[in-house]
Structure formats: C-alpha cells, structure tokens
Design a protein around this motif. Structure first.
Motif, PDB file in Angstrom:
ATOM      1  N   GLY A 110      93.830  27.800 -73.338  1.00 44.12           N
ATOM      2  CA  GLY A 110      93.750  29.238 -73.539  1.00 44.12           C
ATOM      3  C   GLY A 110      93.443  29.930 -72.229  1.00 44.12           C
ATOM      4  O   GLY A 110      93.523  29.301 -71.171  1.00 44.12           O
ATOM      5  N   PRO A 111      93.102  31.204 -72.266  1.00 44.92           N
ATOM      6  CA  PRO A 111      92.946  32.002 -73.472  1.00 44.92           C
ATOM      7  C   PRO A 111      94.288  32.465 -74.038  1.00 44.92           C
ATOM      8  O   PRO A 111      95.230  32.681 -73.275  1.00 44.92           O
ATOM      9  N   MET A 112      94.350  32.584 -75.371  1.00 43.82           N
ATOM     10  CA  MET A 112      95.574  33.080 -75.992  1.00 43.82           C
ATOM     11  C   MET A 112      95.649  34.587 -75.804  1.00 43.82           C
ATOM     12  O   MET A 112      94.666  35.300 -75.999  1.00 43.82           O
ATOM     13  N   ALA A 113      96.840  35.041 -75.442  1.00 45.12           N
ATOM     14  CA  ALA A 113      97.053  36.482 -75.309  1.00 45.12           C
ATOM     15  C   ALA A 113      97.148  37.092 -76.705  1.00 45.12           C
ATOM     16  O   ALA A 113      97.517  36.407 -77.662  1.00 45.12           O
ATOM     17  N   GLU A 114      96.832  38.373 -76.768  1.00 48.76           N
ATOM     18  CA  GLU A 114      96.858  39.065 -78.061  1.00 48.76           C
ATOM     19  C   GLU A 114      98.265  39.016 -78.683  1.00 48.76           C
ATOM     20  O   GLU A 114      98.408  38.805 -79.893  1.00 48.76           O
ATOM     21  N   ALA A 115      99.280  39.190 -77.845  1.00 45.81           N
ATOM     22  CA  ALA A 115     100.660  39.177 -78.364  1.00 45.81           C
ATOM     23  C   ALA A 115     101.009  37.807 -78.934  1.00 45.81           C
ATOM     24  O   ALA A 115     101.715  37.712 -79.941  1.00 45.81           O
ATOM     25  N   LEU A 116     100.529  36.756 -78.302  1.00 45.69           N
ATOM     26  CA  LEU A 116     100.799  35.402 -78.793  1.00 45.69           C
ATOM     27  C   LEU A 116     100.154  35.214 -80.170  1.00 45.69           C
ATOM     28  O   LEU A 116     100.786  34.723 -81.114  1.00 45.69           O
ATOM     29  N   LEU A 117      98.900  35.648 -80.272  1.00 49.48           N
ATOM     30  CA  LEU A 117      98.198  35.552 -81.556  1.00 49.48           C
ATOM     31  C   LEU A 117      98.954  36.323 -82.635  1.00 49.48           C
ATOM     32  O   LEU A 117      99.142  35.836 -83.753  1.00 49.48           O
ATOM     33  N   ARG A 118      99.389  37.520 -82.269  1.00 46.87           N
ATOM     34  CA  ARG A 118     100.075  38.371 -83.250  1.00 46.87           C
ATOM     35  C   ARG A 118     101.376  37.710 -83.732  1.00 46.87           C
ATOM     36  O   ARG A 118     101.648  37.685 -84.925  1.00 46.87           O
ATOM     37  N   THR A 119     102.170  37.170 -82.790  1.00 44.42           N
ATOM     38  CA  THR A 119     103.448  36.563 -83.201  1.00 44.42           C
ATOM     39  C   THR A 119     103.206  35.336 -84.086  1.00 44.42           C
ATOM     40  O   THR A 119     103.891  35.144 -85.087  1.00 44.42           O
ATOM     41  N   ARG A 120     102.231  34.529 -83.713  1.00 45.57           N
ATOM     42  CA  ARG A 120     101.968  33.311 -84.487  1.00 45.57           C
ATOM     43  C   ARG A 120     101.381  33.637 -85.866  1.00 45.57           C
ATOM     44  O   ARG A 120     101.724  33.003 -86.868  1.00 45.57           O
ATOM     45  N   VAL A 121     100.497  34.628 -85.905  1.00 45.26           N
ATOM     46  CA  VAL A 121      99.877  35.000 -87.185  1.00 45.26           C
ATOM     47  C   VAL A 121     100.929  35.587 -88.130  1.00 45.26           C
ATOM     48  O   VAL A 121     100.979  35.260 -89.326  1.00 45.26           O
ATOM     49  N   GLU A 122     101.814  36.417 -87.592  1.00 39.52           N
ATOM     50  CA  GLU A 122     102.866  36.997 -88.438  1.00 39.52           C
ATOM     51  C   GLU A 122     103.768  35.901 -88.992  1.00 39.52           C
ATOM     52  O   GLU A 122     104.269  36.006 -90.115  1.00 39.52           O
ATOM     53  N   GLU A 123     103.946  34.859 -88.214  1.00 37.46           N
ATOM     54  CA  GLU A 123     104.782  33.730 -88.649  1.00 37.46           C
ATOM     55  C   GLU A 123     104.140  33.021 -89.848  1.00 37.46           C
ATOM     56  O   GLU A 123     104.830  32.702 -90.826  1.00 37.46           O
ATOM     57  N   ILE A 124     102.832  32.770 -89.780  1.00 36.91           N
ATOM     58  CA  ILE A 124     102.192  32.011 -90.885  1.00 36.91           C
ATOM     59  C   ILE A 124     101.910  32.892 -92.103  1.00 36.91           C
ATOM     60  O   ILE A 124     101.665  32.369 -93.190  1.00 36.91           O
ATOM     61  N   LEU A 125     101.956  34.204 -91.911  1.00 34.39           N
ATOM     62  CA  LEU A 125     101.717  35.093 -93.061  1.00 34.39           C
ATOM     63  C   LEU A 125     102.973  35.270 -93.910  1.00 34.39           C
ATOM     64  O   LEU A 125     102.901  35.789 -95.024  1.00 34.39           O
ATOM     65  N   LYS A 126     104.133  34.850 -93.401  1.00 29.43           N
ATOM     66  CA  LYS A 126     105.410  35.054 -94.119  1.00 29.43           C
ATOM     67  C   LYS A 126     105.406  34.349 -95.465  1.00 29.43           C
ATOM     68  O   LYS A 126     104.884  33.243 -95.583  1.00 29.43           O
TER      69      LYS A 126
END
Lengths: 248, 180
Positions: free
Chosen positions: B164-180
């Motif tokens: 890390g650290p994970m960037a905010e955009a990375l977190l957002r893209t990955r989280v949106e993926e698992i929320l599908k």
C-alpha cells in the motif's frame, strides 16, 4: 529453496523479476541488433520509449475506464500504487509508440522484431518467475509427485513448466544460426511460444473457460500459431531476389 | 526439408493442437477455484472468527450476501496508517450499499496498547478485529503489510492488493466491483 525464493520475491517485490529480465534481454539483444539492421542506440531508444508508453498508457487506460472513481479523487492518478493499471491498455500504448518510433527512424519492421526477440524471450522468463513468486498463473490440482503446495492444494507447478519452456525457447534461438530471411527469427519465437502455451495451458488452474470447458487461452494460442506458421511459410516462399535479407 | 514437408508438419501441429484443446478441456467447468478456500483471487475466502475491539465476535462466513473488505494491518506499518483515511472514507460512502470493512489488526506482532489511540487518531468507524494468535495471518498467508482482500457477496475473493497505501480511486473501483 522454493519457499525461500517465494519469500524473497513475495508481492510486491516480484515486480523486480520482469524488470531485471527486460534489462538482461535488452543487454543481450544489443549484442546482435546491428546484424538485424538496427543500431544499439535505436534498439535502446525503442525499448525505453515503449516502456514509458507501457507505464503511462496502462495508467491512462485504467483512469479512462474508471473515470467516475477518479473524478472524486483526481490525485489518485499520481498514486504510486501499481494496481491502478490496465496491462492491455499499456501493451497497446507500447505497441503504438514502438510502431511510430520504427516508422520515424525508417527501420525495417521485420528487422526490428528480430532484433527485439531476445528481449521478448528473456522477458517471458522473468514473467514466469514473477508468477511463481506471486503464486499467480497457478496450476490445477494434481497427485503427481512433483506437485507443489500452493493455495491450499497440491498443484501442477505450471509456472515452472512455463519457465522451463521459455528457457528452452530462448536457449535454442540464442544458439541457432540466424536465418538470412528477415522475420524468421521473430516468427519462430512466436510460433514456439504459442505452441508452448497451447500445450501447457491444459495444466493451468485459472483458465478462462468457454463452452464445454474449452480454454480461451488455448484458442488464442492456436490462432496465433496458425497465423505464424502461415507467415513463416510465406516468408520462406519468397524468392531470394524479393526477400528482405540480412548481410550475413 | 522441402516446402511440402514443412506444410505437412505445420498442418499436423495445428491438427494436434485442435485435438489437444478438446482433450484438455476442463469438464468441471470451474478450473479457477473449485471449493478450496485460499487467499487468492477467484477462490472462496478462508473463513475466520475473531473478536472486535468492542468485544463483538465476527465470523466471516456469517457475512455472506454482503461485500467485505478484509484489510490486514498493524499500527507500526506506515502504508497501513496512510491508507486508513481512504478506507474510512470509502466505508462511509458505501456502507449503506452493503459494504463491510473488517480491519484485522495483526495483534500478535503489534502493541495492543497502541490500537485504541490509533482508532481515535483516524476516527475509524468500521470494525477492528484482533488477531492475537496469527490465525488470520496464517490463513491468508500474510507476507506483506498491508494486505487487502476484496470479497464479493458470494464469498469469493475478487481482488487481492498486497502492499500500500491504496489510493482512494483503487478502493472505489474494487469496492464497486464486489458490490455488483
């Protein structure tokens, strides 16, 4: 020894392996580039321009395909995190920049590809080592005595199979007498690499499957192999007077 | 080798290739993971049960149906510290859509007294779990800190981010993926 290697190059340190391979491949390719009609300096510039395009292009494509995420945190574009990356986009950018450089320098296309072949061959070795270190591109479960314990199962050490195939391909191409026809060297590498992938993909445990369990990578490898064999046949059929030849 | 021999050899290679594709097809239809849990993308997430700093017991498999981000961290790890504000922000943004964050402190290699001030310093509102026996660290084959596992609603790991650290955009893209 396997565990020591995997610990030493555990992610994210595994990235050093393809980078080191690229450097070694370039150093080897430079030794023979002149014989393919490409100067050392041109090969260096071509490689570094393509590398920069790969890095920037990969980030750019990732950003463009996730614009909504970046619009809320635009500074993420400059994050050093390597996961913000689209490898396909990076590859497309590298190819484009390579082609533009090739045209501007008026380099022979087949000659450039032949001169770059040692880079591709050593890079393949580095990529398989990186896969092995990270545990990615893993094999399917097996009871074979040479299986390795990975992801809570005994699996085919498919990264080792692929590494071995890449070493053999590189070794064979390196000691082989250069073919006077331009393009044969590169196409032979491509044909051997796609044939190896076609065969070894069968032992992978992470294949993308199509209908009936057919593996997508095998279809792609077969198509590349068919096109390459056809192109090899075409290049060999050219009469010596028409063929692009090296001064050997 | 004559041209005819070369062409015949090429045809044979291609024919063998086609046969090999059919013979080596994966009839099980799921070569990726099977049913073996492992800390790798495509596999079912290894289950665990830990206590939070508030004394609540959390079992990962009980959270099936929700998207879960499992983040392994310590207080002394600079990139872990650096990415906490982004995780907190993303958690607040997506918790109503079904995101759960389980920040598993590797207590066995941390100083327990440092955890509460850390939580207060960053104003963390998601669950902080304490792994004082290395059970999660071992099950998730922890090699680098921080390590993050993005688990979808079916309990399958979709993405692993090591380091890390994970960037905010990375977190957002990955989280949106698992929320599908």
């Amino acid at each position: 020894m396997i565990e020591a290697f995997r610990s030493l190059f555990a992610p994210p340190r595994h990235f050093i392996l393809p980078i080191a391979a690229l450097w070694i491949g370039l150093a080897l390719a430079e030794k023979r580039s002149e014989s393919h009609g490409v100067s050392r300096e041109q090969l260096n510039n071509l490689t570094f321009n393509s590398l920069i395009a790969y890095v920037l292009g990969g980030r750019l494509f990732f950003t463009l395909s996730n614009l909504s995420a970046f619009s809320q945190s635009p500074f993420s574009v400059f994050s050093p995190n390597p996961d913000l990356f689209d490898p396909t986009g990076g590859l497309a950018a590298a190819l484009l920049v390579g082609l533009i450089y090739n045209q501007r320098q008026k380099l022979p296309l087949w000659g450039t590809l032949d001169a770059s072949t040692p880079i591709f061959a050593v890079l393949a070795i580095g990529v398989h080592l990186a896969h092995f270190a990270a545990g990615t591109a893993f094999g399917s479960p097996t009871t074979m005595p040479w299986s390795i314990d990975l992801w809570n199962a005994n699996r085919h050490p498919v990264q080792i199979y692929e590494l071995f195939a890449s070493l053999v391909i590189f070794g064979w191409l390196w000691i082989k007498k250069p073919n006077p026809h331009r393009g044969i060297y590169f196409l032979t590498f491509t044909a051997l690499t796609s044939a190896a992938r076609l065969f070894l993909e069968a032992f992978r445990g992470d294949s993308v499957l199509l209908f009936g369990g057919i593996r997508l990578a095998q279809i792609v490898a077969w198509a590349i192999l068919a096109v390459t064999l056809f192109a090899l046949d075409g290049l060999r059929r050219e009469s010596p007077a028409n063929a692009e030849r090296y001064e050997v | 080798m004559t041209i005819l021999h070369r062409r015949l050899a090429s045809l044979l290679v291609l024919l063998f290739g086609l046969v090999w594709i059919v013979v080596s097809a994966d009839r099980t239809g799921s070569s990726t993971a099977g049913m073996i849990p492992a800390p790798q993308a495509g596999f079912p997430a290894p289950d665990f049960e830990l206590q939070t700093t508030a004394g609540e017991t959390i079992k990962l498999s009980n959270l099936r149906g929700q998207a879960v981000l499992v983040n392994l961290w310590t207080t002394w790890c600079p990139p872990c510290r650096a990415e906490m504000p982004a995780i907190e922000k993303i958690y607040n943004e997506y918790k109503d859509k079904g995101l759960i964050v389980l920040a598993v402190n590797m207590t066995y290699q941390d100083t327990p007294a440092h955890i509460a001030p850390f939580i207060a310093e960053y104003g963390l509102t998601f669950r902080i779990l304490l792994d004082d026996t290395n059970s999660v660290g071992s099950a998730y084959q922890l090699r680098s800190l921080p390590s993050s596992f993005f688990i979808d609603r079916r309990g399958i790991i979709r993405e692993v981010v090591i380091g890390g650290p994970m960037a905010e955009a990375l977190l957002r893209t990955r989280v949106e993926e698992i929320l599908k």
